[in-house]
Design a protein around this motif. Structure first.
Motif, short mmCIF file in Angstrom:
data_model
loop_
_atom_site.label_atom_id
_atom_site.label_comp_id
_atom_site.label_asym_id
_atom_site.label_seq_id
_atom_site.Cartn_x
_atom_site.Cartn_y
_atom_site.Cartn_z
N ASP A 127 0.84 -1.19 0.00
CA ASP A 127 0.00 0.00 0.00
C ASP A 127 0.88 1.25 0.00
O ASP A 127 1.87 1.33 0.74
N ASP A 161 -1.50 7.42 -16.29
CA ASP A 161 -2.79 6.97 -16.80
C ASP A 161 -2.86 5.44 -16.86
O ASP A 161 -3.83 4.83 -16.39
N ASN A 175 -1.26 3.20 -15.31
CA ASN A 175 -1.10 2.49 -14.04
C ASN A 175 -1.99 3.02 -12.93
O ASN A 175 -1.83 2.64 -11.76
N ALA A 176 -2.95 3.89 -13.28
CA ALA A 176 -3.92 4.44 -12.32
C ALA A 176 -3.23 5.03 -11.09
O ALA A 176 -3.70 4.89 -9.96
N ARG A 200 -2.90 8.13 -10.25
CA ARG A 200 -3.57 9.28 -9.64
C ARG A 200 -4.54 8.85 -8.53
O ARG A 200 -4.88 9.66 -7.67
N ASP A 201 -4.98 7.60 -8.58
CA ASP A 201 -5.86 7.10 -7.51
C ASP A 201 -5.13 7.06 -6.17
O ASP A 201 -5.78 6.95 -5.12
N HIS A 202 -3.80 7.13 -6.20
CA HIS A 202 -2.99 7.04 -4.99
C HIS A 202 -2.26 8.34 -4.69
O HIS A 202 -1.34 8.34 -3.88
N GLU A 226 1.00 5.81 -0.88
CA GLU A 226 0.37 7.08 -1.23
C GLU A 226 1.47 8.04 -1.66
O GLU A 226 2.54 8.08 -1.06
N ARG A 228 -2.17 12.41 -3.51
CA ARG A 228 -2.78 13.59 -2.90
C ARG A 228 -2.14 14.81 -3.55
O ARG A 228 -1.01 15.19 -3.22
#
Length: 640
Positions: free
Chosen positions: A165, A225, A227-228, A230-232, A167, A234
């Motif tokens: 996990d 894009d 690897n997604a 931006r979902d992780h 961020e 801030r």
């Protein structure tokens, strides 16, 4: 007629004649390597050995052969593409086979020690784990990465691959770091584009051998894009402080959002990946605030600013100034370049930096062609270039250059000066440095910088301004230069995290530990700061070849190995022992003492800290850095 080309699970169908036309223009050495991969037959290299010669086309060695042999090679590749894949064909993951075909593809011998490194850097397989993956980190284990530039993104991708996990926290509203924020005219990549990407995400469609910053930014956005990421992330959030919480055995992460909202969160591991050149450095120049026109720093460029028809001065002669001058010389009414210190400038080797259409086509449609082109670009600027930075005492005693290899570069740059300005001319004298090449970062001419300095409406002042007044700049000899715009291409503060309040065990402050001479152990580790891996750490940048992405990938691999060591030992914390830290830094300094940076005292360079220590570049060969970061030396570390 069309043929089907299958790569992994993706099927691409291309026109046979279009394929043949482009293969006829392909690098013959690369085609041999591709053919070996498609057929799973390493004997292909033996059949073509001795038939291919190599022509320097920096940074690559381009393979060529006679037309009949090349046509036969093209036929063989087309047949392999049309036919079924035999066992042992794609992907290329056989070190023995690789070692047989690599010399034909790369144009030089390849030592056995480099095979693992090249398989990774070519993107043929991801970085290979060393420690056994027989244990997992505890539930809820989290990594916080500071910065969404290439280093932060690389760390995120490896965390994701390992199921950890994570961020990312970034002060901007988009990924990219420097390539997102720096938008001055002419900004470009000075590492060959074929290499300057992540090995796990190779881009074969660059429009330029040295693309503009916007194109490179688009590449980084595409990685986010796919690897997604931006979902992780801030966004619009600044990390103000990282404080170690001994009771929690976690890092307290203090942030402030763009709207002023402050927040405290926690992480088991922090990876500061914000870089060390972020804060613009304005010169201490009398009267700077009194200028009545536009004053702008290259790092804070306003895209709405037009230089057309303006009287402009630029202060600086580094890479940024070179790119701006090259880009704006045709727009301005008059340009004055205040060259505080001349740099060595290498000429552009090609007539144009545009990547030819056939190469982009081959990269897109022929399996692994882009991988080999990337690897050739890396190899041409890797350890073959190492002798350029190593001092030969006997040679250096009688020459400005520090070694015969260094002198080859010096003579090339001198010839370029003479060719553009005329040997012995006043302008030639102004732009000629008094130190060996690589004493400060060498600059690649984008194509028109030296030519611009020789233009009638351009003046070169071989000194800093004396002062600024409302009308413009006063020179050292008292002349008034009236101006509309002053551009400060004067670089950045060498921060090394000094703008973040970082406190380790017992409140130990990193800025006090480092003072004006920062240093770090492998993985950016510092004693007293557990579970912190500083990505853009002191002495982590390649100084003689490759690119920033190399240091980033080496670092991230090491971090993953350290986290696995923690899992294997059931440890909550990992930090370097003081004695191991001191010994590692001593090794760096001992080897550094033999390099060009320690023997060019007149060169003003950001490589050197206020205390005089070289703190950015590492002094080792790339292979030595790679090997030393394969796995942690457990005896050097304290695990609790």
């Amino acid at each position: 007629m069309t043929i089907g080309v299958t790569v992994a699970a993706d099927e691409k169908t291309v026109d046979r004649e279009e394929l043949r036309t482009n293969l006829r223009r392909a690098d013959a050495g690369v085609l041999v390597a591709v053919l070996a991969q498609l057929t799973g037959d390493p004997g292909v290299a033996d059949r073509y050995a001795g038939k291919i010669s190599f022509t320097p086309d920096p940074p690559e060695q381009v393979g060529a052969t006679d037309p009949e042999t090349h046509e036969g090679l093209v036929d063989d590749v087309i047949a392999a593409l049309e036919g079924p894949r035999p066992p042992g064909a794609l992907p290329f993951d056989d070190p023995g086979m690789f070692a047989r075909v690599a010399p034909l593809a790369l144009g030089t011998a390849v030592g056995d020690e480099y095979v693992g490194l090249l398989l990774e850097q070519g993107g043929f397989h991801p970085s290979q784990p060393v420690l056994p993956r027989t244990a997992k980190l505890p539930q809820g284990f989290k990594v916080v990465i500071v910065g969404a530039g290439i280093a932060g993104m690389a760390a995120a991708l490896e965390c994701a691959a390992a199921g950890i996990d994570y961020e990312i926290i970034d002060r901007n509203d988009e990924v990219g770091g420097t390539w997102y924020t720096a938008v001055y005219p002419g900004i470009g990549v000075d590492t060959p584009s074929a290499y300057y990407s992540l090995s796990r995400d190779i881009n074969g469609d660059w429009t330029s051998y040295y693309p503009q910053g916007a194109e490179y930014q688009r590449y980084l956005e595409s990685v986010a894009d796919k690897n997604a990421l931006r979902d992780h992330i801030r966004f619009n959030t600044e990390v103000e402080a990282l404080w170690w919480d001994e009771k929690r055995t976690m890092w307290e992460v203090r942030t402030v959002a763009a709207d002023g909202t402050r927040e405290v969160s926690y992480a088991n591991v922090v990876v500061p990946a914000a870089g060390y050149l972020n804060r613009p450095r304005w010169p201490e120049l009398a009267g700077r605030e009194t200028f009545g026109g536009v004053s702008i720093h290259s790092a804070e460029w306003d895209p709405a600013l037009s230089l057309r028809g303006k009287k402009v001065a630029i202060i600086g002669a580094g890479c940024t100034a070179v790119q701006i001058v090259d880009a704006c010389v045709d727009e301005v009414e008059h340009l004055t370049v205040f060259q505080r210190q001349p740099h060595w400038v290498a000429p552009r080797k090609r007539l144009t930096d545009d990547v030819p259409d056939h190469r982009r086509w081959l990269n897109a449609h022929v399996p692994f062609y882009a991988n080999w082109i990337r690897l050739k670009s890396f190899w041409g600027t890797a350890d073959n270039n190492y002798p350029v930075i190593v001092r030969d005492p006997e040679w250096a005693a009688e020459h400005l250059s520090i070694s015969p290899a260094n002198d080859v570069l010096l003579q090339m740059c001198l010839e370029y000066i003479d060719r553009v300005f005329g040997a012995g001319s006043e302008l030639a004298k102004k732009v000629t440095p008094d130190f060996a090449p690589y004493g400060k970062r060498i600059i690649r001419d984008p194509g028109g910088y030296y030519a611009a300095l020789a233009r009638d409406h351009v003046d070169v002042e071989a000194s800093e301004p004396a002062r600024v007044n409302e009308r413009g700049i006063v020179t050292q000899d008292g002349r008034q230069i009236d101006l509309d715009v002053i551009i400060y291409a004067t670089g950045y503060h060498l921060d090394f995290l000094s703008t973040v309040d970082i406190r380790g065990r017992d409140g130990l402050e990193l800025r006090e530990v480092w003072g004006d001479s920062p240093s770090a152990y492998r993985g950016g580790l510092v004693p007293g700061f557990p579970n912190m891996f500083i990505s853009s750490a002191p002495n982590y940048s390649p100084g003689h070849g490759a690119g920033h992405n190399f240091g980033v990938e080496v670092m991230v691999h090491y971090v993953m190995e350290c986290l696995q060591l923690m899992a294997l030992r059931g440890a909550a914390t990992l930090e370097v022992k003081p004695e191991a830290f001191d010994e590692y830094v001593r090794q760096i300094d001992d080897v550094m003492a033999q390099t060009v940076w320690c023997h060019t005292p007149t060169a003003h360079t950001y490589y050197r800290s206020g205390g005089g220590r070289i703190v950015t570049a590492f002094p080792f060969r790339l292979i030595e850095v790679w090997q030393s970061h394969r796995a942690p030396v457990e005896g050097d570390l304290e695990l609790r």
